[in-house]
Design a protein around this motif. Sequence first.
Motif, short mmCIF file in Angstrom:
data_model
loop_
_atom_site.label_atom_id
_atom_site.label_comp_id
_atom_site.label_asym_id
_atom_site.label_seq_id
_atom_site.Cartn_x
_atom_site.Cartn_y
_atom_site.Cartn_z
N GLU A 1 96.78 -32.53 58.70
CA GLU A 1 95.41 -32.68 58.21
C GLU A 1 94.51 -33.16 59.35
O GLU A 1 94.92 -33.99 60.15
CB GLU A 1 95.36 -33.70 57.06
CG GLU A 1 96.14 -33.23 55.84
CD GLU A 1 96.22 -34.27 54.73
OE1 GLU A 1 96.36 -33.86 53.57
OE2 GLU A 1 96.16 -35.48 55.04
N MET A 2 93.30 -32.61 59.42
CA MET A 2 92.40 -33.02 60.50
C MET A 2 90.98 -33.25 59.98
O MET A 2 90.55 -32.66 58.99
CB MET A 2 92.40 -32.00 61.64
CG MET A 2 91.84 -30.64 61.30
SD MET A 2 91.76 -29.58 62.76
CE MET A 2 90.34 -30.26 63.61
N CYS A 3 90.28 -34.14 60.68
CA CYS A 3 88.91 -34.50 60.27
C CYS A 3 87.91 -34.03 61.33
O CYS A 3 88.23 -33.97 62.52
CB CYS A 3 88.78 -36.01 60.12
SG CYS A 3 89.90 -36.70 58.89
N SER A 4 86.72 -33.72 60.84
CA SER A 4 85.61 -33.42 61.75
C SER A 4 84.62 -34.57 61.68
O SER A 4 84.37 -35.11 60.61
CB SER A 4 84.92 -32.13 61.34
OG SER A 4 85.73 -31.02 61.66
N PHE A 5 84.09 -34.96 62.83
CA PHE A 5 83.13 -36.06 62.90
C PHE A 5 81.83 -35.54 63.50
O PHE A 5 81.86 -34.78 64.48
CB PHE A 5 83.65 -37.18 63.82
CG PHE A 5 84.97 -37.76 63.39
CD1 PHE A 5 85.01 -38.84 62.51
CD2 PHE A 5 86.18 -37.24 63.85
CE1 PHE A 5 86.23 -39.39 62.12
CE2 PHE A 5 87.39 -37.77 63.47
CZ PHE A 5 87.42 -38.86 62.59
N SER A 6 80.71 -36.00 62.95
CA SER A 6 79.45 -35.66 63.61
C SER A 6 79.37 -36.49 64.89
O SER A 6 80.01 -37.54 65.00
CB SER A 6 78.26 -35.97 62.71
OG SER A 6 78.00 -37.36 62.72
N GLU A 7 78.59 -36.02 65.82
CA GLU A 7 78.41 -36.71 67.11
C GLU A 7 78.01 -38.17 66.89
O GLU A 7 78.51 -39.08 67.58
CB GLU A 7 77.33 -35.95 67.87
CG GLU A 7 76.82 -36.59 69.11
CD GLU A 7 75.59 -35.86 69.66
OE1 GLU A 7 75.02 -36.39 70.60
OE2 GLU A 7 75.23 -34.77 69.16
#
Length: 1002
Positions: free
Chosen positions: A527-533
């Motif tokens: 499982e992987m997460c995306s982060f805003s800058e």
Amino acid sequence: KKKTVSFSTMPNDRKINSTAACISFMLEGCELKKVRSNSRMYSRFFVLDADMRSLRWEPSKKDSEKAKIEIKSVKEVRVGKKTPVLRSNGLSDQFPDECAFSIIYGDNYESLDLVASSADVVSAWVMGLRYLVSYGKHTPEAPGTGHPSLRTSWISSVFDLADLEKSGRIPVSRAVQLIKALNPGMKTSTIELKFKELQKASERPGMEVACDLFVEAYCELCTRPEIFFLLVQFSSNKEYLGLKDLLMFLEVEQGMEGVTEEKCLEIVSKYEPSKEGREKGYLAIDGFTRYLLSADCSIFDPQHRKVCQDMAQPLSHYYISSAHSTCLLEDNFWGRSDISGYISALGLGCRSIELVLWDGPEGEPVVYTSPSAASYVPFRTVVGLIDQHAFAASAYPLILCLVVRCSAAQQRLAAQCLRKTLGEKLYLDPPNPAASYLPSPEQLKGRILIKAKKLPPGCEDSEGEVSDEEEGWELARRLGQEDREVLEGGGPRRVRLSRELSELVSLCQAVPFQDFESSRRGQRYWEMCSFSEVEAGRFANECPAELVSYNKRFLSRVYPSPMRIDASNMNPQDFWKCGCQMVAMNYQTPGLMMDLNMGWFRQNGACGYVLRPAIMREEVSYFSANAKDSLPGVPAQLLHLKVISGQNLPKPKGSGAKGEVVEPYVCAEIHGIPADCAEHRTKTALQSGDNPIFDESLEFQINLPELAVLRFVVLDDDYIGDEFIAQYTIPFECLQPGYRHVPLQSLAGEPLPHATLFVHVAITDRRGGGKGHRRGLAGRRGRRVREYTSTKATGIKAIDEVFRTATQPLREATDLRENVQNALVSFKELCGLTPAANMKQCILTVATWLLHSDSTPSVTLNLAERYPPMEAQGPIPDLLRKVLTAYETMIQTSRTLIESADAVYGKLIQAQQAGMDFHKELHRIEAKEGLRGHKLQKALESFAWNITVLKGQADLLKHAKAEALDNLWQIHNAGQSCGIGRNGSASPEPSRLRPTLEPIPE
């Protein structure tokens, strides 16, 4: 006729192009500042006697016969502040290093310390003196006198070939084209102007030129003084390098290993233009210049041109080249969607591409990067393109990041398209629940992974609802195109997802991020997460250690803020330093940030995957991304960078109105962890034309070399605003030492033909606990205040007792290493060399002094012994006695290190392994001890620090032992090749490969 000489910093534009020119200049004489031992400076006029046997100065209180030095008494000529007088504190800041030089002379090795008005004047004196010391008063061959030189013969033969009519003259236009063909970067106008000058001076105007004029024009235009100076330094055969000279240059200056005379002959055959030179194995100035400009002498380590890192680590242990708005060629709002962006990104080795799927007007999904884009690309077209180009530049896995904005019906069509087009390339195997980490890039070679949302395990329907935390919604909201299917009310957005698309997701399942503790307890490795800058930036500043720890197991993707409507880029280093693998860049936007990204991913064969530093991968390690100083267990290094000159620099774009003159300067920038970020600039080269001379030394301390990037920027110094000329970005780990040319690029990363910077690179270990700027004697004084790395208390008695056993071995390891470092610095300084010099250079320098002595060599190296003593025969001068004492200290400290290292290393590793035995039980022990909150966090940090320090210090000791053994090898090798060694190899010319030194095993 006496040849007049001038320099780029002098009124006239004629440059040194031969040793004859230097000697001419010395015969005319010039003013230099003479430095006394009391640090006072006096201006004196220095001149070379007409018989070329003595150097004189005036006025002087001494008898005129005493105010001179005989050339035959000169032992050595040193460039820079290389004597105790010039290094003294009273003078160090009064003049730049490159304006100083010293003449070591007489049986007592006295020094005459001088300061010139410019580096060019130093070059002329040093080149001329070194030539006279080597060859006595035989004047060097100059064009038109006596026997022609290799170079003159070759240029004349080129002229003869162009003289089709055999009249002894050729048209000026043909002569210009000929020189341009031999020196492709040179401007036609520069060559035409030179012919006009020479024709006027020789009173031979006209549309044709004779051979002697052509030879003179070529020599003046195509001789680079800084390269000629270098050639004379290493030459033992007047104005060219023999095979032995070239071998010495490659080993000693360029740091090449295992060089043979056969290899040198190959270089001569490839680059020497004259037939005679190739046949005799000579490399003259033109061949030497060609070699230094060639790919064989690149600043970029050729090892990194192919995949050279371990590719069998989990996917989460690599930085992955990632693109954001790939199909846009302009900005995010008004740009047109265009498929060439995908081809370009994949061709550059990009391994993660974002696709935002929207409902298409014809019932099939389309790809926009924003709903305002002027046109769209059918999804089917994009997938076909990816299938075609996915593995053109790299065989390693490609990750397609799908952001789904289309209806479930069109999702099904997208899934069918992906299966049908990509076929076997699509990775669909379910993750292995028994594993703890993702598979490696090696295992996933040639496969395409889909990163997207996945339906929950219990959902049996053909479609279902999933939360949507992905980027893209802010954009849609601002443009008034919110998705109609989004449910009203609070909480995270929900979107419909089709089963067909969900089933394509295996190893990169997109999940929302909650917090680090939840991830540590419940997140699965696939499982992987995306982060805003903005979010990632907050974590990087507030809890960098937790973000680093999170990224050891899980992939994270950082995407640009939606506020970047101009498609500008974030600084990838801000997130790489915390271990974030996928920092999505707008490939279509050039500038500093894209330079850093492109430069970084040039390493490891430009395959799009770069292994992260070990300190960021190991399960237990202490790493603070925002450290302001050196890191525990990571050897800090010093980068000594000399920016010498620029070649064929273009004018800044849009500078037509400013006239012809470019006044450039060079900025060298280090980007990496905060402790490493630094910038130094050279002075501005005034009125320098296209080929400025900078001749300036810069120094940087690098605390985490594996994450550092060096960027060269050339700017035009203008009072309105400095304008960009060129740049080049290279990972620190890819730098090659020695004299190198930097291939400059435009703002967009395109190569600029023939535009280069000529630099010298040297990398040394930082000495002791001192800061990077501490040099020489100051570095040695550090022994009194030596900083010892120690372990930290965890607050758990049993664990602290284990780490306490390492206190003494840690001190011993530091002492062993730093005693050798300090002894090496002392020895190098007494030899008149910088800390960046290698052992071979030291031994060759001492040998040179002895060979220039009237008496027979009074010092020898006994090569029969494993630790060769330097022995004096009879009385020797004071300086030589100091050198021998420093050498003896260096040998003894090296011996102690080599013989004690294994035992100390064993103790450190034993303590580290004993500590690691507690690791699995750590949480149970903490609970038993009642540690919570801040105390628990501190205990975990201290434990990780201790493990990192022990492993790091053990590795440093191992590395120091290997270096000490290498120094012994260099002493043997240099002793045999320069004639001061005895009882060594019976052959006077031993093989220079390391295997010949089996008597010195590790």
